[in-house]
Design a protein around this motif. Structure first.
Motif, PDB file in Angstrom:
ATOM      1  N   THR A 102      44.461  40.875  42.568  1.00  0.00           N
ATOM      2  CA  THR A 102      43.954  42.236  42.405  1.00  0.00           C
ATOM      3  C   THR A 102      45.132  43.184  42.202  1.00  0.00           C
ATOM      4  O   THR A 102      46.287  42.787  42.181  1.00  0.00           O
ATOM      5  CB  THR A 102      43.113  42.660  43.615  1.00  0.00           C
ATOM      6  N   GLU A 103      44.826  44.461  42.049  1.00  0.00           N
ATOM      7  CA  GLU A 103      45.856  45.427  41.666  1.00  0.00           C
ATOM      8  C   GLU A 103      45.782  46.667  42.540  1.00  0.00           C
ATOM      9  O   GLU A 103      44.706  47.132  42.924  1.00  0.00           O
ATOM     10  CB  GLU A 103      45.654  45.819  40.198  1.00  0.00           C
ATOM     11  N   LEU A 104      46.958  47.222  42.860  1.00  0.00           N
ATOM     12  CA  LEU A 104      47.023  48.518  43.528  1.00  0.00           C
ATOM     13  C   LEU A 104      47.733  49.498  42.609  1.00  0.00           C
ATOM     14  O   LEU A 104      48.556  49.114  41.774  1.00  0.00           O
ATOM     15  CB  LEU A 104      47.735  48.415  44.876  1.00  0.00           C
ATOM     16  N   ILE A 105      47.401  50.768  42.755  1.00  0.00           N
ATOM     17  CA  ILE A 105      48.061  51.840  42.021  1.00  0.00           C
ATOM     18  C   ILE A 105      48.956  52.579  42.995  1.00  0.00           C
ATOM     19  O   ILE A 105      48.534  52.953  44.092  1.00  0.00           O
ATOM     20  CB  ILE A 105      47.035  52.793  41.380  1.00  0.00           C
ATOM     21  N   ILE A 107      43.003  53.327  36.377  1.00  0.00           N
ATOM     22  CA  ILE A 107      42.027  52.515  37.098  1.00  0.00           C
ATOM     23  C   ILE A 107      41.370  51.543  36.119  1.00  0.00           C
ATOM     24  O   ILE A 107      40.986  51.920  35.011  1.00  0.00           O
ATOM     25  CB  ILE A 107      40.960  53.404  37.776  1.00  0.00           C
ATOM     26  N   ARG A 108      41.253  50.286  36.524  1.00  0.00           N
ATOM     27  CA  ARG A 108      40.722  49.245  35.626  1.00  0.00           C
ATOM     28  C   ARG A 108      39.193  49.323  35.580  1.00  0.00           C
ATOM     29  O   ARG A 108      38.486  48.661  36.322  1.00  0.00           O
ATOM     30  CB  ARG A 108      41.140  47.871  36.130  1.00  0.00           C
ATOM     31  N   HIS A 109      38.674  50.118  34.653  1.00  0.00           N
ATOM     32  CA  HIS A 109      37.228  50.263  34.538  1.00  0.00           C
ATOM     33  C   HIS A 109      36.582  49.102  33.794  1.00  0.00           C
ATOM     34  O   HIS A 109      35.345  48.966  33.818  1.00  0.00           O
ATOM     35  CB  HIS A 109      36.895  51.584  33.830  1.00  0.00           C
ATOM     36  N   ASP A 110      37.411  48.259  33.130  1.00  0.00           N
ATOM     37  CA  ASP A 110      36.841  47.179  32.332  1.00  0.00           C
ATOM     38  C   ASP A 110      36.726  45.863  33.096  1.00  0.00           C
ATOM     39  O   ASP A 110      36.344  44.844  32.532  1.00  0.00           O
ATOM     40  CB  ASP A 110      37.644  46.963  31.049  1.00  0.00           C
ATOM     41  N   TYR A 111      37.058  45.857  34.382  1.00  0.00           N
ATOM     42  CA  TYR A 111      36.798  44.661  35.197  1.00  0.00           C
ATOM     43  C   TYR A 111      35.277  44.471  35.283  1.00  0.00           C
ATOM     44  O   TYR A 111      34.543  45.468  35.387  1.00  0.00           O
ATOM     45  CB  TYR A 111      37.392  44.851  36.596  1.00  0.00           C
ATOM     46  N   PRO A 112      34.721  43.265  35.184  1.00  0.00           N
ATOM     47  CA  PRO A 112      35.330  41.942  35.306  1.00  0.00           C
ATOM     48  C   PRO A 112      35.722  41.245  33.999  1.00  0.00           C
ATOM     49  O   PRO A 112      35.660  40.022  33.920  1.00  0.00           O
ATOM     50  CB  PRO A 112      34.239  41.154  36.001  1.00  0.00           C
ATOM     51  N   HIS A 169      40.389  39.373  31.092  1.00  0.00           N
ATOM     52  CA  HIS A 169      41.763  39.648  30.695  1.00  0.00           C
ATOM     53  C   HIS A 169      42.488  40.570  31.676  1.00  0.00           C
ATOM     54  O   HIS A 169      43.720  40.722  31.590  1.00  0.00           O
ATOM     55  CB  HIS A 169      41.790  40.319  29.313  1.00  0.00           C
ATOM     56  N   VAL A 170      41.776  41.223  32.577  1.00  0.00           N
ATOM     57  CA  VAL A 170      42.388  42.286  33.386  1.00  0.00           C
ATOM     58  C   VAL A 170      42.243  41.995  34.873  1.00  0.00           C
ATOM     59  O   VAL A 170      41.415  41.185  35.309  1.00  0.00           O
ATOM     60  CB  VAL A 170      41.745  43.660  33.078  1.00  0.00           C
ATOM     61  N   THR A 171      43.083  42.697  35.646  1.00  0.00           N
ATOM     62  CA  THR A 171      42.963  42.643  37.099  1.00  0.00           C
ATOM     63  C   THR A 171      41.935  43.676  37.559  1.00  0.00           C
ATOM     64  O   THR A 171      41.463  44.497  36.769  1.00  0.00           O
ATOM     65  CB  THR A 171      44.304  42.953  37.773  1.00  0.00           C
ATOM     66  N   ARG A 172      41.619  43.629  38.844  1.00  0.00           N
ATOM     67  CA  ARG A 172      40.692  44.605  39.422  1.00  0.00           C
ATOM     68  C   ARG A 172      41.467  45.602  40.273  1.00  0.00           C
ATOM     69  O   ARG A 172      42.268  45.216  41.126  1.00  0.00           O
ATOM     70  CB  ARG A 172      39.651  43.903  40.293  1.00  0.00           C
ATOM     71  N   THR A 173      41.259  46.891  40.055  1.00  0.00           N
ATOM     72  CA  THR A 173      41.871  47.909  40.893  1.00  0.00           C
ATOM     73  C   THR A 173      41.192  47.905  42.254  1.00  0.00           C
ATOM     74  O   THR A 173      39.995  48.159  42.352  1.00  0.00           O
ATOM     75  CB  THR A 173      41.753  49.304  40.256  1.00  0.00           C
ATOM     76  N   SER A 174      41.976  47.610  43.296  1.00  0.00           N
ATOM     77  CA  SER A 174      41.413  47.529  44.640  1.00  0.00           C
ATOM     78  C   SER A 174      41.937  48.598  45.590  1.00  0.00           C
ATOM     79  O   SER A 174      41.360  48.805  46.658  1.00  0.00           O
ATOM     80  CB  SER A 174      41.712  46.152  45.256  1.00  0.00           C
ATOM     81  N   LEU A 175      43.024  49.279  45.213  1.00  0.00           N
ATOM     82  CA  LEU A 175      43.659  50.193  46.167  1.00  0.00           C
ATOM     83  C   LEU A 175      44.494  51.228  45.443  1.00  0.00           C
ATOM     84  O   LEU A 175      45.151  50.922  44.444  1.00  0.00           O
ATOM     85  CB  LEU A 175      44.557  49.379  47.118  1.00  0.00           C
ATOM     86  N   ILE A 176      44.457  52.457  45.940  1.00  0.00           N
ATOM     87  CA  ILE A 176      45.366  53.521  45.512  1.00  0.00           C
ATOM     88  C   ILE A 176      46.209  53.901  46.722  1.00  0.00           C
ATOM     89  O   ILE A 176      45.670  54.254  47.774  1.00  0.00           O
ATOM     90  CB  ILE A 176      44.603  54.752  44.981  1.00  0.00           C
TER      91      ILE A 176
END
Length: 301
Positions: free
Chosen positions: A56-59, A102-107, A110-117
């Motif tokens: 997953t991904e954090l910003i 923010i990854r709005h195109d999940y799932p 090709h992309v990760t999921r934004t889980s945290l800012i």
């Protein structure tokens, strides 16, 4: 600390740790809290709690402590990818830039999921700036430890992660006792540190301009950033001169004063006030600043 009631905190049996966690949760309006050995561990545990799934991904801000000074622990240990947005001068983000990252195109695969800012408050590298939001601030006078606050289920998960990261401690009440003093007796004296930092900033502006530059209006807490503008000294040399005592200084001023500064990046230096730095210490530090600047200005470039 030496007289603190202690027990095995791994089993939740240390009464002093339990009291610190209870009072910290109450103070910051959280369901529960957890005492951990360091701020870096607390940050990593919190990232892992929010980003439970690897990949997953954090910003995070480009000047955030968690991004610059913690070895990329989220990626190195937790498998969490960081996406960076620019920190503005006051430590905040441009909300439009934040939204666009923010990854709005999940799932989409090709992309990760934004889980945290991640927001930092007060903001270290931005000179202790206070974000216009109610956040946790570290207590004063505690030599070891940090507090994580959150929902009860979040803290239950944090307890498990603290153990695997080596943060479970026996008889930790000797450390937690200092934390109790911090959140009960030291909060009201925060303003002393803030006032001393601002006094030093005003002194820089009065006695060291244009050799040094500081924006007094940005000094909001106990962290002060100022810039070395002269080609006569690098940031590192200036810090070294502030931290050493010479025979010349003693002969001219009648005393030797050591002031510890940190060259945080480029020509920018950081100074931090805390429980052990008094108003008189601040006055002496300004005298040392004047001495160092005068000596550097006397030498040719």
């Amino acid at each position: 600390m030496g007289s603190a009631a202690v027990g095995d905190d791994v089993y939740g049996e240390d009464p002093t740790v339990n009291e610190l966690q209870r009072r910290a949760a109450q103070l910051f309006g959280m369901e529960a809290a957890l005492f951990v050995p360091t701020g870096t561990m607390g940050n990593l545990i919190s990232v892992m709690c929010h980003c439970w799934e690897r990949g997953t991904e954090l910003i995070v801000g480009d000047r955030a402590h968690i991004h610059i000074f913690e070895q990329g622990g989220g990626a190195q240990i937790a498998g969490v990818h960081s996406r960076v947005v620019k920190n503005l001068p006051d430590g905040t983000f441009d909300l439009n830039e934040l939204e666009s990252n923010i990854r709005h195109d999940y799932p989409d695969p090709h992309v990760t999921r934004t889980s945290l800012i991640c927001l930092e408050n007060t903001h270290n590298v931005k000179g202790g700036r206070v974000l216009p939001l109610p956040f946790l601030q570290e207590g004063l006078g505690s030599p070891v430890g940090s507090i994580i606050g959150g929902r009860k289920d979040f803290i239950e998960r944090a307890v498990r992660l603290r153990k695997v990261l080596g943060g479970g401690m026996r008889q930790a009440g000797v450390l937690a006792a200092a934390g109790l003093i911090s959140i009960s007796d030291m909060v009201d004296r925060l303003e002393e540190d803030h006032r001393n930092a601002r006094t030093f900033a005003q002194g820089i502006k009065m006695y060291a301009t244009p050799f040094c530059e500081v924006d007094v209006d940005t000094v909001e807490t106990n962290i002060l950033l100022f810039t070395i503008n002269s080609p006569r000294a690098t940031a590192e040399e200036f810090c070294r001169r502030m931290g050493e005592v010479s025979e010349e200084e003693v002969a001219e001023t009648g005393r030797g004063v050591r002031v510890l500064l940190f060259p945080i990046y480029g020509h920018i230096l950081r100074a931090v006030w805390h429980l052990d730095v008094s108003e008189e210490d601040t006055r002496l530090a300004l005298g040392k600043l004047q001495f160092v600047v005068n000596k550097l200005e006397q030498r040719s470039t």
